[in-house]
Design a protein around this motif. Structure first.
Motif, PDB file in Angstrom:
ATOM      1  N   LEU A 124       0.825  -1.210   0.000  1.00  0.00           N
ATOM      2  CA  LEU A 124       0.000   0.000   0.000  1.00  0.00           C
ATOM      3  C   LEU A 124       0.861   1.263   0.000  1.00  0.00           C
ATOM      4  N   MET A 125       1.929   1.260   0.783  1.00  0.00           N
ATOM      5  CA  MET A 125       2.827   2.411   0.835  1.00  0.00           C
ATOM      6  C   MET A 125       3.486   2.638  -0.528  1.00  0.00           C
ATOM      7  N   ALA A 126       3.918   1.576  -1.172  1.00  0.00           N
ATOM      8  CA  ALA A 126       4.541   1.704  -2.494  1.00  0.00           C
ATOM      9  C   ALA A 126       3.568   2.321  -3.493  1.00  0.00           C
ATOM     10  N   ALA A 127       2.334   1.855  -3.492  1.00  0.00           N
ATOM     11  CA  ALA A 127       1.333   2.392  -4.418  1.00  0.00           C
ATOM     12  C   ALA A 127       1.061   3.862  -4.144  1.00  0.00           C
ATOM     13  N   GLN A 128       0.903   4.209  -2.881  1.00  0.00           N
ATOM     14  CA  GLN A 128       0.581   5.598  -2.526  1.00  0.00           C
ATOM     15  C   GLN A 128       1.733   6.553  -2.819  1.00  0.00           C
ATOM     16  N   VAL A 129       2.949   6.160  -2.512  1.00  0.00           N
ATOM     17  CA  VAL A 129       4.085   7.047  -2.766  1.00  0.00           C
ATOM     18  C   VAL A 129       4.333   7.174  -4.265  1.00  0.00           C
ATOM     19  N   ALA A 130       4.115   6.118  -5.019  1.00  0.00           N
ATOM     20  CA  ALA A 130       4.206   6.242  -6.478  1.00  0.00           C
ATOM     21  C   ALA A 130       3.166   7.246  -6.974  1.00  0.00           C
ATOM     22  N   ALA A 131       1.952   7.182  -6.431  1.00  0.00           N
ATOM     23  CA  ALA A 131       0.900   8.133  -6.822  1.00  0.00           C
ATOM     24  C   ALA A 131       1.273   9.557  -6.436  1.00  0.00           C
ATOM     25  N   LEU A 132       1.799   9.734  -5.236  1.00  0.00           N
ATOM     26  CA  LEU A 132       2.218  11.070  -4.801  1.00  0.00           C
ATOM     27  C   LEU A 132       3.350  11.605  -5.673  1.00  0.00           C
ATOM     28  N   THR A 133       4.215  10.736  -6.129  1.00  0.00           N
ATOM     29  CA  THR A 133       5.307  11.160  -7.004  1.00  0.00           C
ATOM     30  C   THR A 133       4.765  11.607  -8.356  1.00  0.00           C
ATOM     31  N   ILE A 134       3.788  10.884  -8.876  1.00  0.00           N
ATOM     32  CA  ILE A 134       3.144  11.327 -10.119  1.00  0.00           C
ATOM     33  C   ILE A 134       2.523  12.700  -9.894  1.00  0.00           C
ATOM     34  N   TYR A 135       1.829  12.863  -8.778  1.00  0.00           N
ATOM     35  CA  TYR A 135       1.237  14.157  -8.444  1.00  0.00           C
ATOM     36  C   TYR A 135       2.310  15.252  -8.453  1.00  0.00           C
ATOM     37  N   ASP A 136       3.396  15.003  -7.737  1.00  0.00           N
ATOM     38  CA  ASP A 136       4.472  15.995  -7.633  1.00  0.00           C
ATOM     39  C   ASP A 136       5.048  16.357  -8.999  1.00  0.00           C
ATOM     40  N   MET A 137       5.199  15.369  -9.845  1.00  0.00           N
ATOM     41  CA  MET A 137       5.835  15.625 -11.138  1.00  0.00           C
ATOM     42  C   MET A 137       4.887  16.245 -12.158  1.00  0.00           C
ATOM     43  N   CYS A 138       3.586  16.203 -11.871  1.00  0.00           N
ATOM     44  CA  CYS A 138       2.590  16.781 -12.787  1.00  0.00           C
ATOM     45  C   CYS A 138       1.995  18.093 -12.273  1.00  0.00           C
ATOM     46  N   LYS A 139       2.227  18.432 -11.020  1.00  0.00           N
ATOM     47  CA  LYS A 139       1.544  19.582 -10.418  1.00  0.00           C
ATOM     48  C   LYS A 139       1.893  20.912 -11.065  1.00  0.00           C
ATOM     49  N   ALA A 140       3.009  20.994 -11.762  1.00  0.00           N
ATOM     50  CA  ALA A 140       3.373  22.248 -12.440  1.00  0.00           C
ATOM     51  C   ALA A 140       2.393  22.581 -13.566  1.00  0.00           C
ATOM     52  N   VAL A 141       1.747  21.549 -14.115  1.00  0.00           N
ATOM     53  CA  VAL A 141       0.817  21.790 -15.227  1.00  0.00           C
ATOM     54  C   VAL A 141      -0.642  21.557 -14.854  1.00  0.00           C
ATOM     55  N   GLN A 142      -0.878  20.951 -13.673  1.00  0.00           N
ATOM     56  CA  GLN A 142      -2.259  20.694 -13.241  1.00  0.00           C
ATOM     57  C   GLN A 142      -2.323  20.707 -11.723  1.00  0.00           C
ATOM     58  N   LYS A 143      -3.212  21.472 -11.182  1.00  0.00           N
ATOM     59  CA  LYS A 143      -3.340  21.583  -9.725  1.00  0.00           C
ATOM     60  C   LYS A 143      -4.416  20.664  -9.143  1.00  0.00           C
ATOM     61  N   ASN A 144      -5.372  20.245  -9.934  1.00  0.00           N
ATOM     62  CA  ASN A 144      -6.503  19.476  -9.403  1.00  0.00           C
ATOM     63  C   ASN A 144      -6.385  17.976  -9.668  1.00  0.00           C
ATOM     64  N   ILE A 145      -5.199  17.439  -9.557  1.00  0.00           N
ATOM     65  CA  ILE A 145      -4.974  15.998  -9.712  1.00  0.00           C
ATOM     66  C   ILE A 145      -5.648  15.280  -8.541  1.00  0.00           C
ATOM     67  N   VAL A 146      -6.208  14.108  -8.822  1.00  0.00           N
ATOM     68  CA  VAL A 146      -6.882  13.316  -7.791  1.00  0.00           C
ATOM     69  C   VAL A 146      -6.185  11.959  -7.668  1.00  0.00           C
ATOM     70  N   ILE A 147      -5.883  11.581  -6.437  1.00  0.00           N
ATOM     71  CA  ILE A 147      -5.409  10.232  -6.133  1.00  0.00           C
ATOM     72  C   ILE A 147      -6.604   9.505  -5.515  1.00  0.00           C
TER      73      ILE A 147
END
Length: 170
Positions: A124-147
């Motif tokens: 579960l931690m691996a999945a969530q941190v991978a998702a948070l990393t995607i969020y971090d790497m995409c947040k410059a172009v989109q603010k309303n990302i949903v996990i």
């Protein structure tokens, strides 16, 4: 002080007779082959999904970085979840399914070990941190990302045996 009881009246595993928190003693349990599979998803806007697929986001190769971050997170789960045991992981992988039409990245995290306690939290931690990393790497172009929809899909090993999420059974 009275014993702490769960909803079904059983002694809570992480609380001693005095009501103090504790790490469960697993030294008497048998070592068994244990596996866990978790999933989560990241919902993106079409323009962000397009940039991700083309590897054109400002921070670089999102999925490569998210994979490594997820693997590292699984290895450090016990440092972040206070009562988790440190485990000697024999295998961790993070994989992705790109649903371009649905504008989502589905993340699967799998972990294996031979040990005395389960590793659901590591998956579960691996999945969530991978998702948070995607969020971090995409947040410059989109603010309303949903996990969304993080859950355990399957686990095996130990006294409780096989668990499969209901949607996998039928």
């Amino acid at each position: 002080m009275s014993e702490k009881k769960g909803a079904a009246g059983e002694q809570l595993s992480h609380v001693d007779e005095s009501g103090n928190l504790r790490m469960v003693d697993v030294s008497g349990k048998d070592e068994t082959d244990r596996r866990a599979l978790a999933r989560t998803e990241v919902l993106l806007a079409p323009a962000t999904m397009d940039l991700l697929v083309r590897q054109a986001l400002p921070k670089g190769d999102v999925l490569a970085v998210a994979k490594v971050a997820g693997i590292l997170a699984a290895k450090r789960t016990h440092e972040l979840i206070p009562l988790c045991h440190p485990l000697m992981l024999s295998y961790v992988d993070v994989s992705f399914e790109i649903d371009q039409e649905g504008c989502r990245v589905v993340i699967f995290a799998e972990a294996h070990t031979s040990g005395r306690t389960g590793l659901e939290m590591e998956a579960l931690m691996a999945a969530q941190v991978a998702a948070l990393t995607i969020y971090d790497m995409c947040k410059a172009v989109q603010k309303n990302i949903v996990i969304a929809d993080c859950r355990l899909l399957r686990k095996s090993g130990g006294k409780s045996g096989l668990y499969e999420a209901p949607e996998l059974k039928g």
